[in-house]
Design a protein around this motif. Structure first.
Motif, short mmCIF file in Angstrom:
data_model
loop_
_atom_site.label_atom_id
_atom_site.label_comp_id
_atom_site.label_asym_id
_atom_site.label_seq_id
_atom_site.Cartn_x
_atom_site.Cartn_y
_atom_site.Cartn_z
N VAL A 111 4.16 0.26 45.50
CA VAL A 111 4.50 1.03 44.30
C VAL A 111 3.98 2.46 44.43
O VAL A 111 4.66 3.42 44.09
N PHE A 112 2.76 2.60 44.97
CA PHE A 112 2.20 3.95 45.16
C PHE A 112 3.06 4.76 46.12
O PHE A 112 3.31 5.94 45.89
N ILE A 113 3.49 4.11 47.20
CA ILE A 113 4.32 4.84 48.16
C ILE A 113 5.65 5.22 47.51
O ILE A 113 6.13 6.34 47.65
N ALA A 114 6.22 4.27 46.73
CA ALA A 114 7.49 4.54 46.07
C ALA A 114 7.37 5.71 45.10
O ALA A 114 8.30 6.49 44.91
N GLN A 115 6.16 5.86 44.51
CA GLN A 115 5.95 6.95 43.57
C GLN A 115 6.08 8.31 44.25
O GLN A 115 6.42 9.30 43.62
N MET A 116 5.81 8.34 45.54
CA MET A 116 5.86 9.59 46.29
C MET A 116 7.20 9.75 47.01
O MET A 116 7.34 10.64 47.84
N ALA A 117 8.14 8.87 46.74
CA ALA A 117 9.38 8.85 47.51
C ALA A 117 10.06 10.21 47.51
O ALA A 117 10.15 10.87 46.48
#
Lengths: 278, 308
Positions: A111-117
């Protein structure tokens, strides 16, 4: 006031006044232009305060081709994305904040990585995928994309809010005979209201504003355009009608401004609850 | 009543399937709407993919040829250099101004603080496209207030000056716009971090005879450092990805004076129909940004790794 205090007081307040003026001037200039008669707009000596006020430009903007339609499109897409993100994120946030399960850390990391997508980098493949599935030029496509853009943020913030509610409250309700779901719905859910408001506000602003996907996924079907794209094409449609352009900008910014100002307290608490801190 | 249902699990033990059902929609969404498009972009960057392939869909794999073409193109390197310059100028200006505004806001009285915070929030809420249009109007060559003011102040060369026709001026206006839009978020966040610093620390530092700058360096900054670093990384990422302001105002022009990586990728792909080169440029952008992400995650884990 003693001279020493004045010496401290004056620069501080001068700086504050300057900050406020710099912040507000462009916004003021947008609104002021929207209310000025055309001959005052096309003047080589612009006036700070309109001599005369007129609603003419607002009329032009509202009566412009498709204004009502694009407004409706924007509202539909925005609400759809926000509601979808809230429902999906609430479940995920609950699972992360309250339950123990294998893969939880990995999910949070995803989810954290997706937030920075890098969303701008995905325009081309999403364009191709939408075309292949016959979803190009359709509003649900935008809803889905905006849902995905706001989802990670919503999960992160709601997780922060749920984790902030003591689990003992729900446990007590369960002892009194509630189910796990019932306990959450009756005890924790009402306490989540500020969190839900803060996240839906962020979702609202993101979706209401979004330009890139709206611009590149809605190409042939002009009836599916949204307000930001319409606004950016306004100048060519109207030549150099800056009064109407500024009136349209004002009408476009208004909902965001009103909602944001009304809820600004929740916004700041939402941020500290986890949005920015992670 | 659900409470007496035999399927209810024993108290204290989590449902076996429950959590996975709860996260399923989010996971599916991320797989289909994020990971799958990303995979497609990666694939296209290794293919010969132009308008013909877009229509007929029989793209050939060409290995690293797109990347080679991209890296051999001097324009691309010029764009990379400009992207970093654009990011650095914006981020430095945003962080310096936001820190000053946050420190100032903290020292104001209750009323002044409310006015400053409200105007920051107001700017924050102005939609990007609306703000961009307003800046175009402010800098309008004939009827813009900026030219009129500069002419009134005696700078006669600004009469009818076309800001967006000059590369450097257009670049400067975009920086101004992005800084104006970004300072509110950074300043409000830093301000809320500052309010958590206990006042006794300042008092004891002052008793020790430290001056304002010294107090900031040794007391304030170390305490708000985590939030400061976080805002910094977010601003780096956001300015690196700046697209809408540039696209709406200049489309990367005049010439390519305001073309940064995201604009370059979209121009290459959608305007020149070189989807393969555009995808490769996007992948390079992602790679460069991951460098920043690593810093972000290190910060994040140090800060609240124990909660994860």
């Amino acid at each position: 006031m003693s001279p020493r205090r004045t010496l401290r007081w004056l620069p501080l307040h001068a700086a504050a006044a300057l900050t406020v003026v710099i912040c507000l001037f462009p916004v003021y200039w947008m609104v002021a232009t929207a209310f000025k008669p055309s001959r005052d707009i096309q003047s080589y000596e612009p006036r700070l305060i309109p001599e005369e006020w007129t609603f003419e430009h607002f009329r032009t903007a509202v009566q412009a081709d498709g204004f009502a339609l694009f407004w409706r499109n924007s509202v539909l897409v925005t609400l759809g994305a926000v509601v979808l993100a809230l429902v999906v994120a609430l479940g995920a946030a609950y699972a992360v904040a309250r339950l123990r399960w294998r893969g939880r850390r990995q999910f949070v990391l995803a989810v954290f990585i997706a937030q920075m997508a890098p969303w701008e980098s995905l325009v081309i493949p999403i364009y191709i995928i939408s075309r292949d599935t016959g979803m190009l030029d359709r509003l649900p496509t935008l809803t889905l994309v905006y849902f995905m853009i706001t989802l990670p943020f919503t999960v992160v913030v709601l997780r922060g809010f749920i984790a902030g509610i003591p689990p003992e409250l729900e446990e007590a309700a369960q002892v009194d005979g509630c189910t796990r779901v019932g306990a959450f719905r009756r005890i924790a859910f009402p306490l989540l209201a500020p969190g839900l408001m803060a996240t839906s506000l962020f979702g609202f602003i993101t979706a209401w504003n979004e330009f890139t996907y709206a611009n590149f996924l809605i190409i042939k079907q002009q009836d599916s355009r949204t307000l930001p794209v319409w606004l950016s094409s306004f100048q060519t449609t109207f030549g150099t009608d800056w009064g109407a352009t500024m009136a349209a900008s004002t009408l476009f910014a208004l909902p965001a401004l009103v909602v944001f100002l009304a809820l600004q307290r929740h916004v700041t608490s939402g941020l500290t609850a986890g949005g920015v801190k992670g | 009543m659900a409470a007496s249902s035999p399927r209810r699990p024993p108290r204290g033990r989590p449902l076996a399937l429950g959590p996975y059902l709860l996260i399923a929609p989010a996971v599916l969404g991320m797989l289909y709407l994020l990971l799958y498009p990303f995979g497609r972009a990666l694939l296209i960057s290794f293919q010969d993919f132009r308008l013909r392939e877009l229509i007929r869909g029989d793209a050939e794999f060409v290995g690293l040829r797109n990347y080679e073409a991209l890296l051999a193109d001097p324009t691309f390197w010029e764009v990379v250099r400009r992207t970093f310059l654009f990011m650095a100028v914006n981020v430095v200006a945003i962080m310096v101004l936001a820190t000053l505004v946050a420190l100032m806001t903290e020292r104001l009285g209750r009323a002044g603080r409310a006015v400053v915070l409200s105007s920051l929030v107001l700017v924050w809420a102005v939609p990007v496209v609306a703000a961009t249009t307003v800046f175009q109007w402010l800098f309008h060559s004939e009827f813009g207030i900026v030219n009129a003011t500069l002419t009134d102040l005696g700078f006669d060369s600004f009469e009818g000056y076309t800001w967006l026709a000059d590369g450097r001026a257009a670049f400067a206006i975009l920086v101004l716009l992005i800084v104006w839009q970004s300072v509110p978020f950074a300043a409000v966040t830093l301000y809320s971090a500052l309010t958590t610093v206990p006042g006794e620390l300042y008092e004891s530092a002052r008793l020790d005879g430290a001056d304002a700058l010294r107090i900031f360096r040794s007391v304030t900054f170390p305490l708000v450092r985590p939030i400061f670093m976080l805002v910094l990384s977010l601003e780096v990422i956001w300015t690196f990805k700046a697209f809408v302001q540039i696209w709406v105002m200049t489309r990367g022009g005049p010439g390519d004076a305001t073309t940064i990586l995201p604009v370059y990728a979209v121009q290459t792909a959608l305007a020149h129909q070189r989807y393969d080169l555009g995808s490769a440029a996007s992948m390079v952008t992602v790679l460069l940004m991951s460098g920043v992400l690593v810093l972000y995650f290190r910060q994040l884990f140090r800060q609240e790794g124990e909660h994860l």
